[in-house]
Design an enzyme around this catalytic site. Structure first.
Site, PDB file in Angstrom:
ATOM      1  N   SER A 149      -4.633   1.387  10.127  1.00 53.14           N
ATOM      2  CA  SER A 149      -5.146   0.394  11.054  1.00 53.14           C
ATOM      3  C   SER A 149      -5.752  -0.768  10.245  1.00 53.14           C
ATOM      4  O   SER A 149      -5.562  -0.841   9.021  1.00 53.14           O
ATOM      5  CB  SER A 149      -6.187   1.036  11.980  1.00 53.14           C
ATOM      6  N   LYS A 186      -2.669  -3.321  16.333  1.00 56.82           N
ATOM      7  CA  LYS A 186      -3.300  -2.292  15.485  1.00 56.82           C
ATOM      8  C   LYS A 186      -4.295  -1.464  16.307  1.00 56.82           C
ATOM      9  O   LYS A 186      -4.393  -0.254  16.144  1.00 56.82           O
ATOM     10  CB  LYS A 186      -3.989  -2.955  14.286  1.00 56.82           C
ATOM     11  N   ASP A 192      11.834   2.980   5.283  1.00 58.25           N
ATOM     12  CA  ASP A 192      11.486   1.555   5.201  1.00 58.25           C
ATOM     13  C   ASP A 192      12.710   0.727   5.558  1.00 58.25           C
ATOM     14  O   ASP A 192      13.832   1.093   5.192  1.00 58.25           O
ATOM     15  CB  ASP A 192      11.006   1.212   3.779  1.00 58.25           C
ATOM     16  N   TYR A 252      -1.493  -9.244  16.160  1.00 55.90           N
ATOM     17  CA  TYR A 252      -1.572  -8.180  15.148  1.00 55.90           C
ATOM     18  C   TYR A 252      -2.804  -7.292  15.374  1.00 55.90           C
ATOM     19  O   TYR A 252      -2.705  -6.063  15.381  1.00 55.90           O
ATOM     20  CB  TYR A 252      -1.614  -8.813  13.752  1.00 55.90           C
ATOM     21  N   GLU A 302      -6.597 -21.957  10.075  1.00 55.60           N
ATOM     22  CA  GLU A 302      -7.134 -21.732  11.421  1.00 55.60           C
ATOM     23  C   GLU A 302      -7.460 -20.235  11.604  1.00 55.60           C
ATOM     24  O   GLU A 302      -6.615 -19.386  11.322  1.00 55.60           O
ATOM     25  CB  GLU A 302      -6.053 -22.169  12.431  1.00 55.60           C
ATOM     26  N   ASN A 311      -9.970  -5.606   3.126  1.00 57.80           N
ATOM     27  CA  ASN A 311      -9.030  -6.365   2.270  1.00 57.80           C
ATOM     28  C   ASN A 311      -8.580  -5.507   1.087  1.00 57.80           C
ATOM     29  O   ASN A 311      -9.297  -5.411   0.090  1.00 57.80           O
ATOM     30  CB  ASN A 311      -9.682  -7.656   1.785  1.00 57.80           C
ATOM     31  N   ILE A 316       0.852  -1.205   0.000  1.00 55.27           N
ATOM     32  CA  ILE A 316       0.000   0.000   0.000  1.00 55.27           C
ATOM     33  C   ILE A 316       0.882   1.247   0.000  1.00 55.27           C
ATOM     34  O   ILE A 316       0.610   2.218  -0.723  1.00 55.27           O
ATOM     35  CB  ILE A 316      -0.960   0.024   1.209  1.00 55.27           C
ATOM     36  N   VAL A 330      -5.121 -13.809  -1.239  1.00 51.83           N
ATOM     37  CA  VAL A 330      -5.926 -14.669  -2.093  1.00 51.83           C
ATOM     38  C   VAL A 330      -5.760 -14.409  -3.602  1.00 51.83           C
ATOM     39  O   VAL A 330      -5.560 -15.338  -4.378  1.00 51.83           O
ATOM     40  CB  VAL A 330      -7.425 -14.619  -1.653  1.00 51.83           C
TER      41      VAL A 330
HETATM   42  N1  LIG Z   1      -2.941  -5.100   2.857  1.00 51.90           N
HETATM   43  C1  LIG Z   1      -4.064  -5.023   3.551  1.00 51.90           C
HETATM   44  O1  LIG Z   1      -5.128  -5.500   3.094  1.00 51.90           O
HETATM   45  C2  LIG Z   1      -4.100  -4.318   4.899  1.00 51.90           C
HETATM   46  C3  LIG Z   1      -5.266  -4.428   5.655  1.00 51.90           C
HETATM   47  C4  LIG Z   1      -5.300  -3.796   6.888  1.00 51.90           C
HETATM   48  C5  LIG Z   1      -4.243  -3.029   7.330  1.00 51.90           C
HETATM   49  N2  LIG Z   1      -3.109  -2.934   6.587  1.00 51.90           N
HETATM   50  C6  LIG Z   1      -2.006  -2.117   7.120  1.00 51.90           C
HETATM   51  O2  LIG Z   1      -1.499  -1.295   6.090  1.00 51.90           O
HETATM   52  C7  LIG Z   1      -0.084  -1.142   6.223  1.00 51.90           C
HETATM   53  C8  LIG Z   1       0.620  -1.579   4.950  1.00 51.90           C
HETATM   54  O3  LIG Z   1       0.295  -2.948   4.692  1.00 51.90           O
HETATM   55  P1  LIG Z   1       0.839  -3.697   3.390  1.00 51.90           P
HETATM   56  O4  LIG Z   1      -0.170  -4.709   3.032  1.00 51.90           O
HETATM   57  O5  LIG Z   1       1.270  -2.696   2.388  1.00 51.90           O
HETATM   58  O6  LIG Z   1       2.078  -4.474   4.005  1.00 51.90           O
HETATM   59  P2  LIG Z   1       3.585  -4.543   3.509  1.00 51.90           P
HETATM   60  O7  LIG Z   1       4.218  -5.609   4.352  1.00 51.90           O
HETATM   61  O8  LIG Z   1       3.655  -4.683   2.038  1.00 51.90           O
HETATM   62  O9  LIG Z   1       4.165  -3.119   3.924  1.00 51.90           O
HETATM   63  C9  LIG Z   1       4.741  -2.827   5.164  1.00 51.90           C
HETATM   64  C10 LIG Z   1       6.010  -2.046   4.898  1.00 51.90           C
HETATM   65  O10 LIG Z   1       6.596  -1.665   6.152  1.00 51.90           O
HETATM   66  C11 LIG Z   1       7.995  -1.969   6.131  1.00 51.90           C
HETATM   67  N3  LIG Z   1       8.404  -2.199   7.517  1.00 51.90           N
HETATM   68  C12 LIG Z   1       8.115  -3.257   8.310  1.00 51.90           C
HETATM   69  N4  LIG Z   1       8.657  -3.093   9.530  1.00 51.90           N
HETATM   70  C13 LIG Z   1       9.303  -1.903   9.493  1.00 51.90           C
HETATM   71  C14 LIG Z   1      10.069  -1.181  10.449  1.00 51.90           C
HETATM   72  N5  LIG Z   1      10.253  -1.653  11.697  1.00 51.90           N
HETATM   73  N6  LIG Z   1      10.609   0.010  10.082  1.00 51.90           N
HETATM   74  C15 LIG Z   1      10.423   0.494   8.831  1.00 51.90           C
HETATM   75  N7  LIG Z   1       9.737  -0.143   7.888  1.00 51.90           N
HETATM   76  C16 LIG Z   1       9.168  -1.329   8.214  1.00 51.90           C
HETATM   77  C17 LIG Z   1       8.094  -3.196   5.242  1.00 51.90           C
HETATM   78  O11 LIG Z   1       9.397  -3.399   4.736  1.00 51.90           O
HETATM   79  C18 LIG Z   1       7.072  -2.867   4.162  1.00 51.90           C
HETATM   80  O12 LIG Z   1       7.657  -2.099   3.141  1.00 51.90           O
HETATM   81  C19 LIG Z   1       0.315  -1.970   7.455  1.00 51.90           C
HETATM   82  O13 LIG Z   1       0.391  -1.107   8.548  1.00 51.90           O
HETATM   83  C20 LIG Z   1      -0.829  -2.948   7.599  1.00 51.90           C
HETATM   84  O14 LIG Z   1      -0.980  -3.358   8.949  1.00 51.90           O
HETATM   85  C21 LIG Z   1      -3.013  -3.579   5.381  1.00 51.90           C
END
Ligand SMILES: NC(=O)c1ccc[n+]([C@@H]2O[C@H](COP(=O)([O-])OP(=O)(O)OC[C@H]3O[C@@H](n4cnc5c(N)ncnc54)[C@H](O)[C@@H]3O)[C@@H](O)[C@H]2O)c1
Length: 320
Positions: free
Chosen positions: A123, A152, A36, A148, A274, A177, A17, A187
């Site tokens: 979140s 959050k 990052d 997790y 699970e 999602n 994202i 998925v």
């Molecule tokens: N993808 C979804 O459907 C979804 C749904 C709900 C919430 N989120 C939230 O959105 C955000 C992005 O999710 P995503 O799906 O893009 O995940 P992602 O794993 O692709 O992105 C997370 C990014 O954070 C970086 N990262 C992890 N730990 C770090 C740290 N300690 N310091 C610096 N960088 C760090 C990772 O390298 C990665 O680039 C997250 O906070 C996630 O909890 C995503």
């Protein structure tokens, strides 16, 4: 809120994202910095904007680094996190440090800095846990069932508290999602990978009837950037969802249609992982009241995801 010439820090900007958000902000004329640690993100996700952004390899758990970056920005979009439920179950302390302490570092850096920096916090609908009500509204009791989900929720509570207590301008978006280009798990990616290996048969985990609220990544990013500019949204939480439930079997059908695969046999395994809940659909009316409407239909969003997949991975799959 105009981001033109504004300094925006995107934590986790190399992830799924985050990198889509970075692209959008760069297009809007923002001066984007990405923090990052590449735990799950990749430079590949940023290759088309590399010459327009500043990339800092670092960790949100490193307060000094966070503070230096926050001192020089106008707003923060905070995505950096452990985003994996199974990883949080395997290592809850790591999940806590990244997701809770990392978020607290951002908030505290802003509090100690100019304090007029707006923060959007990513979140998750995971904090609703095993609630059976549908659609899920923001004011329901939360009942997270994974480290997790707890981390959050904790981040959200800190965001609310920092606004109420210190006036730090925060908004929390409960993403459902999210899907789209740069997403290399879950998925839809799983289906594309399986179909690339064997376009004649698609195995679907579980009954196929699990229903989710899929929101296209550009829409999730728009919802996030929009709320950051609304003072009455500060300190508050919003579902980022469509309100439309789609089963994972219907996702498969739409995907097969888009790929022109008429004779693929779909096979449901019956047993899922699970903790896989039957239905998770959000109520978007709170964010709707601020004028947010998702732009992408499921089939439009899936088309964009497939376009990206077929460019990046070796496959014979093609959109029709
Ligand atoms: N993808 C979804 O459907 C979804 C749904 C709900 C919430 N989120 C939230 O959105 C955000 C992005 O999710 P995503 O799906 O893009 O995940 P992602 O794993 O692709 O992105 C997370 C990014 O954070 C970086 N990262 C992890 N730990 C770090 C740290 N300690 N310091 C610096 N960088 C760090 C990772 O390298 C990665 O680039 C997250 O906070 C996630 O909890 C995503």
């Amino acid at each position: 809120m105009s981001f033109v010439e504004k300094d925006v820090l995107v934590t986790g900007g190399a992830g799924f994202i985050g990198s889509n958000c970075v692209k959008t902000l760069a297009k809007m004329g923002a001066k984007v910095s990405v923090l990052d640690n590449f735990q799950s993100g990749s430079i590949e996700n940023l290759k088309h904007v590399m010459n327009k952004i500043r990339l800092v390899n670092g960790d949100v758990r490193d307060f000094k680094k966070v503070k230096r970056l926050v001192d020089n920005c106008d707003s923060v979009v905070h995505y950096a996190a452990n985003a994996s439920v199974p990883a949080s179950v395997d290592n809850p302390v790591y999940d806590f440090e990244t997701n809770v302490l990392g978020t607290l570092n951002i908030l505290e850096a802003v509090r100690q800095s100019r304090n007029d920096v707006a923060i959007a916090y990513a979140s998750s609908a995971a904090l609703y846990g095993e609630l059976t009500k549908t659609p899920l509204k923001e004011d329901l009791c939360t009942n997270p069932v994974s480290p997790y989900g707890i981390s959050k929720l904790c981040g959200e509570n800190y965001c609310r508290l920092y606004y109420k207590t210190y006036g730090v301008k925060t908004v929390s978006l409960r993403y459902f999602n999210v899907y789209g280009p740069h997403q290399s798990r879950y998925v839809m990616f799983d289906y594309l990978r399986k179909l690339s290996d064997n376009p004649n048969r698609l195995e679907i985990l579980g009954s196929g009837k699990q229903v989710r609220d899929f929101i296209y990544v550009a829409d999730a990013v728009s919802a996030t950037l929009m709320t950051m500019g609304i003072p009455s949204a500060y300190g508050d939480t919003f579902n980022a969802c469509t309100g439309v439930g789609t089963s994972v079997l219907d996702i498969a059908k739409t995907m097969l249609d888009l790929l022109g695969l008429k004779n693929t046999e779909t096979v449901c395994t019956g047993k899922s992982w699970e903790g896989d809940v039957d239905i998770l659909v959000g109520d978007p009316s709170k964010i709707d009241s601020f004028g947010f409407r998702p732009k992408y239909s499921l089939s439009e969003g899936l088309r964009e995801l497939i376009k990206w997949y077929t460019k990046v991975f070796p496959t014979k799959l093609r959109l029709i």
